[in-house]
Design an enzyme around this catalytic site. Structure first.
Site, PDB file in Angstrom:
ATOM      1  N   TYR A   1      -9.333   4.321   3.339  1.00 20.58           N
ATOM      2  CA  TYR A   1      -9.915   3.174   4.039  1.00 20.58           C
ATOM      3  C   TYR A   1     -11.389   3.411   4.342  1.00 20.58           C
ATOM      4  CZ  TYR A   1      -5.408   0.903   4.572  1.00 20.58           C
ATOM      5  OH  TYR A   1      -4.218   0.261   4.313  1.00 20.58           O
TER       6      TYR A   1
ATOM      7  N   SER B   1      11.539  -4.828  -8.543  1.00 18.64           N
ATOM      8  CA  SER B   1      12.601  -4.992  -7.554  1.00 18.64           C
ATOM      9  C   SER B   1      13.841  -4.222  -7.968  1.00 18.64           C
ATOM     10  CB  SER B   1      12.961  -6.472  -7.407  1.00 18.64           C
ATOM     11  OG  SER B   1      11.896  -7.205  -6.867  1.00 18.64           O
TER      12      SER B   1
ATOM     13  N   GLU C   1       1.462   1.887   7.790  1.00 23.27           N
ATOM     14  CA  GLU C   1       1.788   2.708   6.620  1.00 23.27           C
ATOM     15  C   GLU C   1       2.247   4.104   7.030  1.00 23.27           C
ATOM     16  OE1 GLU C   1      -1.898   2.231   4.497  1.00 23.27           O
ATOM     17  OE2 GLU C   1      -1.549   0.057   4.422  1.00 23.27           O
TER      18      GLU C   1
ATOM     19  N   HIS D   1       0.819  -1.207   0.000  1.00 22.48           N
ATOM     20  CA  HIS D   1       0.000   0.000   0.000  1.00 22.48           C
ATOM     21  C   HIS D   1       0.854   1.259   0.000  1.00 22.48           C
ATOM     22  CE1 HIS D   1      -3.982  -1.884   1.695  1.00 22.48           C
ATOM     23  NE2 HIS D   1      -3.640  -2.374   0.517  1.00 22.48           N
TER      24      HIS D   1
ATOM     25  N   ARG E   1       3.318   0.169 -11.368  1.00 30.47           N
ATOM     26  CA  ARG E   1       3.769  -1.216 -11.195  1.00 30.47           C
ATOM     27  C   ARG E   1       4.990  -1.218 -10.280  1.00 30.47           C
ATOM     28  NH1 ARG E   1      -0.339  -1.145 -13.492  1.00 30.47           N
ATOM     29  NH2 ARG E   1      -1.028  -2.322 -15.334  1.00 30.47           N
TER      30      ARG E   1
ATOM     31  N   GLY F   1       2.903  -8.818  -8.061  1.00 24.98           N
ATOM     32  CA  GLY F   1       1.475  -8.691  -8.304  1.00 24.98           C
ATOM     33  C   GLY F   1       0.688  -9.070  -7.061  1.00 24.98           C
TER      34      GLY F   1
END
Length: 408
Positions: A98, A206, A140, A88, A203, A399
């Site tokens: 939320y 790494s 978060e 997130h 997206r 994903g």
């Protein structure tokens, strides 16, 4: 911790809710995007929505969280929550969102379950939701604070390298000249691109260089075939981005890092004598190369098993780095499996799928896995058979995380 009254109601209704979660999440996303189309355009992965994988992941996480509250009321499922919080934060999710999710999720629950959702049932599941949501908001918030508020920065592409026919590596540096944020080997960044229709899709990729490198690297596999919008970001990067162009990147996130990890922050380092196993398949090699680079830089002395599976040596992205970093380690052994074209003269090459049957795994090994879900499930099962503790097996899913969604 759930209240005693809510726990009893959730336990009684979990089978019915669990059986309907697929329909609930489908209606939830439909209602959410109808009311807030900007979320699908600029936040959610349109490819995952089209494929239905995000719905599966959401259903799995809700069921897993509720089950954990019932079975382990004295414990918080920090591994589950930490993984979600990092995802997130990499997207820039806000606390206010939320409330929006709650509105549309509970409308979908009421729509699907109808009269079964009494005020008491609604109140119990509302408690489950906010226990999970408030925990994620807190995690978060901490992640954002540690990264100076997070946010997007522009990075310049200083070089592009064609690793294989379908994998390109982009070398990046901050466009504003300020220092790059620190990261841990195994972590990822979000990349946001503006597509032809104006959508700003995001997206995660790494970071595939060791943390000490002055230039950041991401390796992107082009997703071919399938129905649009599958692969729309990877294809955009392959077709349009060259040296001199700029990309918008998030701060680094991710909980697949070496060492005794603090779930919230990803701190800690492995003891230099700890036995390690780094197993990857396909583009899952990217975090493992970064980890090997870190181990080589820090002089890791323990045994390291390097395991990788791919279609062929030609399709093994970053293979030269994979091998070179392993050679720098005092006690590393390399085992590569290829479905075709394995070199019989290479001691490290084998033909077929990854199979650890004949490989000795030292006692006390900590294992790190990244690749397609069937690969990771198979390797995990083999490691447990060899005596590796489940708690010492860590994984990263590119994903939506369908591991929990496909349990059982």
């Amino acid at each position: 911790m759930l209240s005693e009254q809510s726990a009893a109601i959730v336990r009684a209704t979990l089978p019915a809710v669990g059986a309907s979660l697929a329909e609930i999440t489908e209606r939830f996303y439909a209602g959410l995007f109808a009311a807030h189309p900007e979320l699908l355009r600029d936040l959610f992965n349109r490819g995952n929505q089209a494929a239905g994988t995000q719905r599966q992941a959401l259903a799995g996480s809700i069921a897993a969280f509720a089950t954990h509250l019932l079975d382990h009321p004295e414990q918080r499922p920090d591994v589950l929550l930490g993984r979600i919080a990092h995802k997130h934060a990499a997207l820039g999710v806000t606390a206010e969102q939320y409330g929006t999710v709650h509105e549309h999720l509970f409308a979908a629950i009421a729509d699907v379950l109808g009269e079964a959702v009494t005020p008491e049932v609604a109140a119990a599941w509302d408690e489950v939701y906010w226990l999970m949501a408030n925990a994620l908001v807190a995690l978060e918030k901490r992640l954002y604070e540690e990264r100076g508020g997070g946010g997007w920065r522009e990075w310049e592409v200083v070089a592009r390298v064609e690793e294989t026919a379908d994998v390109a590596t982009f070398r990046l540096r901050p466009a504003d000249g300020r220092p790059a944020p620190g990261f841990r080997a195994g972590q990822y960044v979000s990349v946001q691109v503006e597509l032809a229709d104006g959508a700003r899709q995001i997206r995660q990729y790494s970071l595939c260089a060791a943390p000490g490198s002055p230039v950041r690297r991401i390796s992107v596999k082009r997703v071919r075939g399938g129905s649009a919008p599958d692969g729309e970001v990877s294809n955009h990067l392959h077709a349009r981005v060259r040296a001199g162009d700029r990309l918008r990147l998030s701060a680094p996130y991710g909980d697949l890092v070496l060492g005794d990890t603090d779930t919230d922050t990803g701190t800690g380092r492995p003891d230099t004598g700890t036995p390690l196993l780094l197993a990857s398949a396909g583009i899952g090699v990217t975090p493992m190369v970064a980890m090997l680079g870190e181990l080589a830089d820090t002089g890791h002395q323990g045994p390291v098993l390097v395991v990788h599976g791919d279609r062929s040596p030609a399709e093994h992205a970053l293979r030269a780095d994979h091998e070179a970093y392993a050679k720098k380690l005092a006690h590393a052994s390399v085992h590569f499996w290829y479905e075709t074209d394995a070199d019989a003269d290479e001691e490290s090459h084998r033909t077929g799928l990854v199979d650890l049957t004949g490989i000795a795994v030292p006692r006390g090994t900590r294992a790190y896995l990244c690749g397609p879900l069937p690969f990771m499930r198979a390797v995990r099962a083999q490691l447990i058979e060899k005596g590796v503790a489940p708690a010492d097996i860590h994984y990263e899913v590119f994903g939506p995380d369908l591991w929990l969604a496909q349990e059982g």
